[in-house]
Design an enzyme around this catalytic site. Structure first.
Site, PDB file in Angstrom:
ATOM      1  CG  HIS A 427      -0.454   0.140   2.432  1.00 51.36           C
ATOM      2  ND1 HIS A 427       0.214   1.107   3.171  1.00 51.36           N
ATOM      3  CD2 HIS A 427      -0.044  -0.870   3.448  1.00 51.36           C
ATOM      4  CE1 HIS A 427       0.647   1.003   4.305  1.00 51.36           C
ATOM      5  NE2 HIS A 427       0.708  -0.319   4.378  1.00 51.36           N
ATOM      6  CB  CYS A 446       1.102  -3.962   5.304  1.00 51.15           C
ATOM      7  SG  CYS A 446      -0.244  -4.793   5.778  1.00 51.15           S
TER       8      CYS A 446
END
Length: 535
Positions: A427, A446
């Site tokens: 992301h 992440c």
């Protein structure tokens, strides 16, 4: 069929003493004895027992004819070269196997040899095809699922192959990465045998303009590493500065041409240690099912990068931020399939973050992290003023926490999804400054991308005539929008302290999570050995 060997050649001679037995024995007498021996030898291995039972105990190795000789020769030859693949020679007991072949004196002995060869082949085939270790047993962060080929299929495929040598070669990973790693392994072993990289650099820092013995040590070491041509200079001149820069680039360091503490530390790493990294990388490559043709995404945690690879060639690269080096934040290693991206994403705060980080803040101040919305089990937004947060713990906190799309969203303006049980994805991020750092381990697990928009354009190119315009038109709506990929893409989150590129030197990176050290220890426990020499 009379189970006897050709006497031509080395591998036929092994069974020459059996010829007399067969000349005096009928087929009817010999075959049941062979069958019984095979059944007995295979009894403790269900796959091997099933294979021979279903093939009516026909031999794979000990029959008569050129094809059987070729199989034996191919296997023994392959077993003799396992150390080239960073596999432990002692694991396959090749000398004992050869002695067993040479010592066969009866039909029963022949049946035992038949099964011994099959078992040796199956162990070799599995090891070279998908590795000798079970990754999750080495480190809990390596959650990669290994695609092990069916053992019955492995022996059946080999038995029906027209070219045993070619079939055995095909079992190793067929990637350029594996081939180049093996080449580097052999190069380093030769170099270590001739003295390694020489004396270490005995100071903490050197820079352009310096002279003296330490500069000479730096020069000599870089020459041995092939980062500069032969030179007699004792001065930190422009050529030495360029060599330091080349070394820094190949080791993921800031390429300023100054041999500071971090650069000197990496320059002083021994050739043996680099060889360990290469051998670990070979085992890791055996764990990975790569796409040789087509598109794939590679995220190398130690390199802090994400790449798009098309037909084996680099199409796009961007810097990344990965999980912090803490027990509950390290990014896991696994493979999955990217199916879609979300433009203008909502951040659904993971429960671990909500309860461990935000709940203590809410207990002190109910208005803390006011940019996050509290949502109850019915999907309704909760008024913080009506909640006594002190009554909740990490186990009974009843709310979800969400952040609306926008520039301040923790996920930035786009996320890339490959749905998985680890809740890991790629992301955007509003924290752009982190990408300027050399070491970039700061997230909760992440993968944050420095150039998420360009990454999105690359992924959209196969399905949109104007990918950039499409992306920004969607972005301007400010609405959360899912965009499916017409062709899902394999994603591999890997961890390589040694890896190769199509051109240039092999790349080396630091073992930031300590996982490669654990893998090396596990490999040595299995018998993998390293040539040793100081330097």
């Amino acid at each position: 069929m009379v189970h006897r060997m050709l006497t031509r050649g080395f591998f036929g001679v092994f069974f020459a003493p059996l010829l007399a037995v067969f000349l005096l024995s009928s087929v009817a007498q010999a075959f049941p004895a062979f069958k019984q021996a095979v059944a007995e030898a295979a009894a403790r291995d269900a796959d091997v027992a099933t294979f021979y039972r279903e093939s009516a105990y026909e031999p794979v190795w000990t029959g008569e004819g050129d094809s059987f000789v070729a199989r034996r020769k191919a296997l023994i030859s392959a077993l003799g070269r396992v150390e080239d693949h960073a596999l432990p020679a002692e694991r396959y007991n090749t000398d004992q196997l050869v002695a067993q072949m040479a010592g066969a004196r009866s039909v029963r002995d022949l049946g035992m040899v038949e099964v011994a060869l099959t078992k040796a082949y199956l162990r070799y085939a599995r090891d070279i095809n998908s590795g000798i270790l079970v990754p999750s047993r080495v480190d809990s962060g390596i959650v990669r699922e290994i695609a092990r080929r069916d053992r019955t299929e492995l022996i059946q495929s080999f038995a029906t192959s027209d070219d045993p040598k070619a079939f055995l070669r095909s079992l190793a990973p067929q990637t350029q990465e594996y081939t180049r790693l093996m080449k580097e392994k052999l190069r380093l072993q030769r170099l270590i045998a001739s003295g390694g990289w020489g004396k270490t650099v005995p100071v903490a820092k050197l820079e352009p303009g310096n002279t003296g013995d330490s500069v000479v040590a730096l020069r000599d070491r870089l020459m041995r590493m092939d980062f500069m041509p032969r030179s007699a200079t004792a001065q930190y001149d422009r050529d030495l500065e360029k060599a330091v820069q080349a070394f820094q680039i190949a080791h993921g360091l800031e390429s300023d041409g100054v041999a500071g503490k971090g650069t000197i530390t990496e320059i002083n790493v021994s050739a043996e240690q680099r060889l360990k990294s290469v051998m670990v990388a070979m085992e890791r490559e055996r764990w990975l099912t790569r796409t040789i043709v087509g598109r794939e995404i590679l995220v190398n945690l130690t390199d802090f990068t994400a790449k798009v690879i098309d037909d084996g060639k680099l199409t796009f690269r961007t810097r990344s931020v990965i999980g912090k080096n803490q027990s509950d934040r390290r990014s896991p290693e696994f493979s999955d399939t990217m199916t879609h991206m979300v433009i203008n994403p909502t951040w659904n705060v993971p429960r671990s973050i909500a309860t461990k980080e935000y709940l203590p803040m809410l207990k002190r101040n109910p208005n803390a992290v006011g940019y996050l919305r509290l949502v109850n089990s019915r999907g309704q937004t909760v008024n913080r003023g009506s909640v006594d947060f002190t009554q909740f713990t990490t186990s009974n906190f009843p709310f979800d926490m969400k952040q609306a799309p926008g520039n301040r969203n923790a996920l930035g303006l786009v996320k890339f999804m490959f749905p998985n049980k680890h809740n890991i994805y790629l992301h955007d991020t509003p924290q752009k400054a982190l990408f300027k750092r050399e070491m970039r381990a700061y997230s909760h697990g992440c993968i944050r991308l420095q150039q998420p928009f360009d990454f999105a354009y690359t992924l959209l190119e196969p399905q949109e005539s104007a990918p950039k315009a499409f992306f920004h038109k969607t972005l301007k709506t400010s609405r959360e929008t899912r965009v499916d990929l017409d062709q899902p893409i394999p994603v591999h989150i890997i961890y390589r302290t040694a890896y190769t590129e199509a051109k240039g030197p092999v790349q080396y990176r630091r073992d930031i999570y300590g996982r490669d050290a654990k893998i090396w220890n596990a490999l040595t426990n299995e018998g993998v050995v390293l040539a040793s020499h100081q330097g």
